[in-house]
Design a protein around this motif. Structure first.
Motif, PDB file in Angstrom:
ATOM      1  N   MET A 185      21.025 -47.019  30.396  1.00  0.00           N
ATOM      2  CA  MET A 185      21.846 -46.055  31.123  1.00  0.00           C
ATOM      3  C   MET A 185      21.025 -44.790  31.370  1.00  0.00           C
ATOM      4  O   MET A 185      20.240 -44.364  30.526  1.00  0.00           O
ATOM      5  CB  MET A 185      23.109 -45.717  30.332  1.00  0.00           C
ATOM      6  CG  MET A 185      23.994 -46.921  30.055  1.00  0.00           C
ATOM      7  SD  MET A 185      24.691 -47.643  31.553  1.00  0.00           S
ATOM      8  CE  MET A 185      25.973 -46.437  31.905  1.00  0.00           C
ATOM      9  N   PRO A 186      21.198 -44.150  32.544  1.00  0.00           N
ATOM     10  CA  PRO A 186      20.354 -43.006  32.898  1.00  0.00           C
ATOM     11  C   PRO A 186      20.730 -41.745  32.128  1.00  0.00           C
ATOM     12  O   PRO A 186      21.850 -41.579  31.651  1.00  0.00           O
ATOM     13  CB  PRO A 186      20.648 -42.823  34.390  1.00  0.00           C
ATOM     14  CG  PRO A 186      22.024 -43.374  34.561  1.00  0.00           C
ATOM     15  CD  PRO A 186      22.124 -44.527  33.605  1.00  0.00           C
ATOM     16  N   ARG A 187      19.760 -40.862  31.997  1.00  0.00           N
ATOM     17  CA  ARG A 187      20.035 -39.524  31.486  1.00  0.00           C
ATOM     18  C   ARG A 187      20.785 -38.744  32.561  1.00  0.00           C
ATOM     19  O   ARG A 187      20.588 -38.932  33.758  1.00  0.00           O
ATOM     20  CB  ARG A 187      18.730 -38.816  31.139  1.00  0.00           C
ATOM     21  CG  ARG A 187      17.948 -39.488  30.020  1.00  0.00           C
ATOM     22  CD  ARG A 187      18.487 -39.095  28.661  1.00  0.00           C
ATOM     23  NE  ARG A 187      18.034 -37.772  28.245  1.00  0.00           N
ATOM     24  CZ  ARG A 187      18.479 -37.127  27.171  1.00  0.00           C
ATOM     25  NH1 ARG A 187      19.407 -37.672  26.413  1.00  0.00           N
ATOM     26  NH2 ARG A 187      18.004 -35.936  26.860  1.00  0.00           N
ATOM     27  N   ASN A 188      21.643 -37.839  32.127  1.00  0.00           N
ATOM     28  CA  ASN A 188      22.565 -37.185  33.050  1.00  0.00           C
ATOM     29  C   ASN A 188      22.488 -35.678  32.893  1.00  0.00           C
ATOM     30  O   ASN A 188      22.756 -35.139  31.814  1.00  0.00           O
ATOM     31  CB  ASN A 188      23.999 -37.663  32.771  1.00  0.00           C
ATOM     32  CG  ASN A 188      24.992 -37.142  33.780  1.00  0.00           C
ATOM     33  OD1 ASN A 188      24.622 -36.756  34.882  1.00  0.00           O
ATOM     34  ND2 ASN A 188      26.259 -37.128  33.401  1.00  0.00           N
ATOM     35  N   GLN A 189      22.126 -34.980  33.966  1.00  0.00           N
ATOM     36  CA  GLN A 189      22.194 -33.518  33.967  1.00  0.00           C
ATOM     37  C   GLN A 189      23.632 -33.083  34.263  1.00  0.00           C
ATOM     38  O   GLN A 189      24.280 -33.629  35.155  1.00  0.00           O
ATOM     39  CB  GLN A 189      21.259 -32.930  35.020  1.00  0.00           C
ATOM     40  CG  GLN A 189      19.801 -33.026  34.674  1.00  0.00           C
ATOM     41  CD  GLN A 189      18.970 -32.112  35.556  1.00  0.00           C
ATOM     42  OE1 GLN A 189      18.685 -30.969  35.213  1.00  0.00           O
ATOM     43  NE2 GLN A 189      18.589 -32.626  36.709  1.00  0.00           N
ATOM     44  N   GLN A 190      24.089 -32.085  33.521  1.00  0.00           N
ATOM     45  CA  GLN A 190      25.446 -31.568  33.673  1.00  0.00           C
ATOM     46  C   GLN A 190      25.407 -30.046  33.613  1.00  0.00           C
ATOM     47  O   GLN A 190      24.558 -29.461  32.938  1.00  0.00           O
ATOM     48  CB  GLN A 190      26.361 -32.082  32.556  1.00  0.00           C
ATOM     49  CG  GLN A 190      26.433 -33.596  32.435  1.00  0.00           C
ATOM     50  CD  GLN A 190      27.184 -34.027  31.188  1.00  0.00           C
ATOM     51  OE1 GLN A 190      26.985 -33.470  30.106  1.00  0.00           O
ATOM     52  NE2 GLN A 190      28.054 -35.009  31.325  1.00  0.00           N
ATOM     53  N   ILE A 191      26.370 -29.413  34.291  1.00  0.00           N
ATOM     54  CA  ILE A 191      26.570 -27.970  34.149  1.00  0.00           C
ATOM     55  C   ILE A 191      27.944 -27.750  33.542  1.00  0.00           C
ATOM     56  O   ILE A 191      28.956 -28.221  34.080  1.00  0.00           O
ATOM     57  CB  ILE A 191      26.423 -27.237  35.485  1.00  0.00           C
ATOM     58  CG1 ILE A 191      24.949 -27.282  35.911  1.00  0.00           C
ATOM     59  CG2 ILE A 191      26.907 -25.797  35.372  1.00  0.00           C
ATOM     60  CD1 ILE A 191      24.659 -26.610  37.215  1.00  0.00           C
TER      61      ILE A 191
END
Length: 339
Positions: free
Chosen positions: A1-7
């Protein structure tokens, strides 16, 4: 599963929102459970209502939780699925939030909507042919309810809602007058969006009576309906030119999102002119969405609705773009491209 950038919302604003209210984090995307889908977002929508959700206190919806991904509409593509209703490659609309990926329960009602191959860009589903467009449709059709020849006014005229409002009102034979910030926006409103006139509020320095005089020249028969996005002195000026039994669809109060009071200068006009003012939240009127989206899609597909977009690049640019939206620096619909 991909790494996920979040704000996420790191802390609540005190007065005007600032970059320090937001924080960029990177997390692991969880493995899918049965019925879930993984969506890679292509575009994130930035909208003024998000500022109100950053505050703590009673409102029409729950406040944005601290430490959680900022709320926001997204369009994207299914990249993994454990739900037979969604296949890899399906284009979908949802409330994925300020992040690159979202894991969605595909069985939850209204969580995702499949998007067909329309004659317009995917981004339009977050603007002209999405929530902002339906917002314009509801305020015009269900509250203002104009007849041919009526004069209608919309503030924040060149934004996503105002652009759709102009096309919808023109289709009903109305005289359409906009209020926008800056000469360039007003030229665009008249030359590209088809407004009959547009007034640059920056010329009047918060002087409601001066703006009301300009509105009187633009609407010589008075104003029959107003779609209000801003409030404050803008609304005061409009009320001075409203006709008896005028209708005001109250959609937003951008002027007060930072906590500034917004007293009406002439509240007696509501009685003297027997005006009707009605606030609304478009998500509470899902029954009209199919009808509204059908008309909006036809207008966009035929070129009668030609919205402009301001697109920031990359998730890290979202907070700065959002603050610019609140200050009127965007031109048309504000989006963030994530892919």
């Amino acid at each position: 599963m991909p790494r996920n950038q979040q704000i996420v919302l790191d802390n609540r604003p005190r007065g005007a929102a600032v970059l320090g209210n937001f924080r960029l984090v990177v997390t692991d995307t969880p493995a899918l459970a049965e019925g879930q889908v993984l969506v890679r977002h292509h575009y994130l929508s930035l909208d003024p209502y998000m500022r109100g959700r950053m505050n703590e206190g009673p409102s029409y919806a729950a406040a944005q939780a601290l430490g959680e991904v900022m709320i926001g509409g997204t369009v994207g593509e299914v990249v993994e699925s454990r739900n037979p209703q969604y296949a890899v490659g399906d284009k979908v609309l949802g409330m994925g939030g300020w992040q690159e990926y979202s894991v969605i329960d595909g069985k939850a009602p209204g969580a995702l909507r499949k998007l067909g191959a329309g004659p317009f860009p995917l981004s339009y589903y977050l603007g002209a042919v999405g929530m902002p467009g339906v917002t314009a449709w509801y305020g015009l059709v269900k509250i203002i309810a104009p007849k041919a020849g009526d004069s209608v006014v919309v503030s924040a005229a060149t934004g996503a809602v105002g652009s759709a409002f102009a096309a919808l009102a023109r289709a009903r034979g109305c005289r359409v007058v906009g209020i926008a910030g800056g000469a360039e926006k007003c030229r665009y409103a008249v030359q590209e969006l088809g407004f009959d006139a547009c007034i640059d509020h920056q010329r009047y320095g918060n002087e409601g009576k001066a703006l009301a005089q300009a509105l009187g020249q633009a609407c010589p028969q008075g104003i029959d309906g107003c779609f209000e996005n801003v409030g404050g002195w803008i609304l005061d000026a409009v009320m001075l030119r409203m006709n008896a039994f005028g209708r005001i669809a109250l959609c937003g109060l951008i002027a007060g999102y930072d906590g500034a009071p917004q007293p009406l200068s002439n509240p007696a006009l509501l009685l003297v002119k027997r005006m009707r003012i009605e606030g609304f939240i478009v998500s509470e009127h899902l029954e009209v969405w199919p009808e509204a989206l059908k008309e909006l899609g036809a207008l966009a597909g035929s070129g009668r609705l030609r919205p402009r977009e301001t697109i920031a690049q990359g998730l890290a640019a979202a907070p700065e773009a959002f603050l610019g939206l609140l200050q009127g620096r965007n031109f048309g619909k504000q989006l963030v491209q994530l892919i």
